[in-house]
Every structure is written in structure tokens, then in C-alpha cells.
Design an enzyme around this catalytic site. Structure first.
Site, PDB file in Angstrom:
ATOM      1  N   TYR A 164      -1.915   5.200  14.551  1.00 45.24           N
ATOM      2  CA  TYR A 164      -2.073   4.192  13.495  1.00 45.24           C
ATOM      3  C   TYR A 164      -3.537   3.775  13.354  1.00 45.24           C
ATOM      4  O   TYR A 164      -4.073   3.701  12.244  1.00 45.24           O
ATOM      5  CB  TYR A 164      -1.192   2.986  13.813  1.00 45.24           C
ATOM      6  CG  TYR A 164      -1.256   1.865  12.809  1.00 45.24           C
ATOM      7  CD1 TYR A 164      -0.500   1.900  11.648  1.00 45.24           C
ATOM      8  CD2 TYR A 164      -2.064   0.754  13.025  1.00 45.24           C
ATOM      9  CE1 TYR A 164      -0.545   0.868  10.721  1.00 45.24           C
ATOM     10  CE2 TYR A 164      -2.123  -0.286  12.112  1.00 45.24           C
ATOM     11  CZ  TYR A 164      -1.358  -0.225  10.957  1.00 45.24           C
ATOM     12  OH  TYR A 164      -1.417  -1.249  10.043  1.00 45.24           O
TER      13      TYR A 164
ATOM     14  N   SER B 266      -6.033  -3.225   7.971  1.00 42.53           N
ATOM     15  CA  SER B 266      -5.694  -3.934   9.199  1.00 42.53           C
ATOM     16  C   SER B 266      -6.980  -4.216   9.960  1.00 42.53           C
ATOM     17  O   SER B 266      -7.984  -3.520   9.774  1.00 42.53           O
ATOM     18  CB  SER B 266      -4.755  -3.053  10.043  1.00 42.53           C
ATOM     19  OG  SER B 266      -4.637  -3.544  11.356  1.00 42.53           O
TER      20      SER B 266
END
Length: 343
Positions: free
Chosen positions: A154, A141
Site C-alpha cells: 500500500y 494518505s
């Protein structure tokens, strides 16, 4: 099936990017092992793989359990054949300020989202290294480089994956192995995670626009698996812009996200307290329904995708942005020095 079909393992294959990735490999007739916790989603994913011309193997597993992942890899080798490609994608998270995430919750996110990748890669390498071939794709990501508010667990896991994957890659290069690891850094995506994520936000969670469809990510994951000599791929113009800006002016981004990061990740409607959560149990488990690949944002997705061009030209773009940043810093320093002499 064809003689050229490959054996592909996809974790988190029951929904979202994993689901779209499984379909992308099935489209070319690959044998796809589907790893996830949710039985309902896995069954639907297997049906899609078969319908698209691939061969599906459903393997229910929690990637946080390293022994279970090892057993899953052995099952894939026995039933489908030698593993050619392993895609680490499974994750879970909590949307909340850091101080509102419990220790057990933070550990669980880390065990699934970070250690799940570690467990999957270890299992894959155990089979690939003796054959001296194979590819592991880590689904990352933009948040592997740029932390944002409300997603500390996260972001921490994705940052960890980034550093650990670089170490593994260096070790493989040292031993002149033909086994490859590569990473794909993704933008905001229209996946079901925002419908089942554990959240303590007052309003419903959403990805930060621009939002892309999971198929955009899936196509790049498949391309990366076929071209793994590149250390990583960036998907979407927003990922490129975010990572280049973070390389040049991270402090400025801290302040910007401190002002905008809370509101941009919440919708106008209040949080649904009855919504399923998938931190401890799969939302598509017993009694759950199939969530599919797409989330609730089909009407908000970016229509133009510049990812392929950016992906292939990322090294040049990075060098240009860093040069511009250094040049700007030098110019500013000279200006300050000149003002000091003449002021």
C-alpha cells in the site's frame, strides 16, 4: 437536480471513503457515477445518493482494467453528461510483512491502488482536455510520504501516486491547461477495509490512532474538487504531525515505527480466518453484504477535527517546521564544533 449540478465520478464508491464522498456530492444535488466491483455496496450507495437529492449511475468496474475504465468513462459521458470531477479512491491491500506477501498479491495491490489511479486519470483527461476544464482528485494518505511496517504494498502504491501525480500536474501547467489535478492526504480512518483486508497478522488489523470518520475525508475531497489550484490538502492533525516529523527526522521515525508499528496496527483479538477478503474478489459481491462507509471503530474516533485549519495553513506550517529543523541541525553542529575545540 439544479442547473449548477456537476457530473462526478467516484471510484471505490461502494464503501468507506468512496461511499462517504459519493454522499457528500449527492448532498448538493450532483450527478454521481459510482464505480466499484461490489454489486451489493454499489446498489446501496446508489440508493443513498438518490435519497440525498443526487442522481446515481452504477458502473461496475475493476479499475485495474484500463479498457474497462475507459468504457466506464464513456458510459458516464453518455448517460450523465460531461465529466466535471473525477475522484480516484479505489484501493486494495495486504496486511503482512513484506516477505510474507506473494508476488501476485503485491502486483494486484499495485495494479488496483496505483495503476487504478493512472487508469482513472487517463480516462478523465481524455474527456476533459479537449474541453479544457475539469478536476481530478487523487485520494492519498500520509503514507504517500511516510512508509510504515506491515503495509509495504500500500505504501509503495501511495508513494508512486504522489510522484506520478506531480508529473501530471507539471505537464498540465506547462500546457497552460485549465484542467486541474490535486491530491488529498488522509489520516487513519474508520472504514470497512480492516474487516475485509487480506491479512497474515496474528491479530486483527486496525488503523493507527487517532482514527477519523470517513465523512471528514469526504468533506475535504469535495472541498478540494471545488478548489483544485492547491496541489494537495492534508486531513487531520495526525497527518500534519506525521508529514512534518518525517520531513525533519525521517530516520528517527524509522526507528520509532520499527518499535511500535507492529503492535499499533493490531487489535487484541486473534485474526478471523473466515473473514472475507477483497484482494481478488469484492467482499460485497455475490452473496456478500453491504459494508457501508464506517468500519468497526465508531467508539474510538477522534472527536475534535482540526483539519480545516491545518489544511488552509499547511504551507506556513511546513515552512516553520522545516526552518525549525534546519535551525536545530545548525545549532547541533555548532555545539559539536564547540565541544571539539574545547574538549
Amino acid at each position: 437536480m439544479t442547473d449548477k449540478s456537476k457530473v462526478v465520478v467516484v471510484t471505490g464508491a461502494s464503501a468507506g471513503v468512496g461511499r462517504a464522498t459519493a454522499r457528500a456530492f449527492a448532498d448538493r444535488g450532483d450527478r454521481v457515477a459510482l464505480l466499484a466491483r461490489g454489486g451489493t455496496g454499489l446498489a446501496a450507495a446508489a440508493e443513498e445518493v438518490s435519497r440525498r437529492g443526487g442522481e446515481a449511475l452504477v458502473v461496475p468496474v475493476d479499475v485495474a482494467d484500463h479498457k474497462a475504465v475507459d468504457e466506464a468513462a464513456a458510459q458516464v459521458e453518455e448517460e450523465l453528461g460531461p465529466i466535471d470531477i473525477w475522484v480516484n479512491n479505489a484501493f486494495t491491500t495486504v496486511f503482512a510483512p513484506f516477505t510474507e506477501i506473494g508476488p501476485d498479491e503485491f502486483r494486484r495491490v499495485t495494479e488496483v491502488t496505483y495503476l487504478g489511479f493512472v487508469n482513472g486519470t487517463r480516462a478523465a483527461l481524455r474527456h476533459m482536455l479537449p474541453r479544457d476544464r475539469g478536476t481530478v482528485v487523487q485520494v492519498g494518505s500520509a503514507l504517500a510520504y511516510r512508509g510504515i511496517p506491515l503495509q509495504s504494498a500500500y505504501c509503495g502504491a501511495k508513494h508512486a501516486i504522489q510522484g506520478w501525480n506531480e508529473s501530471v500536474r507539471c505537464e498540465l501547467l506547462h500546457r497552460h491547461s485549465r484542467v486541474r489535478v490535486t491530491m488529498v492526504q488522509l489520516p487513519a480512518l474508520n472504514t470497512p477495509q480492516f474487516d475485509w483486508v487480506l491479512t497474515r497478522l496474528p491479530r486483527r488489523a486496525q488503523p493507527v490512532p487517532p482514527i477519523y470518520q470517513p465523512e471528514v475525508a469526504a468533506r475535504t475531497v469535495r472541498y478540494a474538487a471545488d478548489h483544485p489550484r492547491r496541489r494537495e490538502y492534508w486531513v487531520g492533525g495526525s497527518t500534519v504531525a506525521t508529514l512534518l516529523a518525517n520531513a525533519v527526522a525521517p530516520g528517527l521515525l524509522d526507528r520509532y515505527l520499527g518499535r511500535t508499528g507492529f503492535s499499533s496496527q493490531q487489535r487484541s483479538e486473534p485474526t478471523d480466518t473466515d473473514a472475507p477478503g477483497n484482494l481478488w474478489l469484492p467482499a460485497d459481491g455475490t452473496g456478500g453484504h453491504d459494508f457501508g462507509a464506517h468500519g468497526s471503530f465508531d467508539d474510538q474516533v477522534a472527536r475534535r477535527v482540526v483539519q480545516p485549519w491545518f489544511g488552509r495553513h499547511r504551507p506556513a506550517l511546513t515552512a516553520a517546521a522545516l526552518a525549525a529543523g534546519v535551525g536545530g541541525a545548525v545549532a547541533a553542529a555548532r555545539l559539536r564544533k564547540g565541544c571539539g575545540r574545547h574538549g
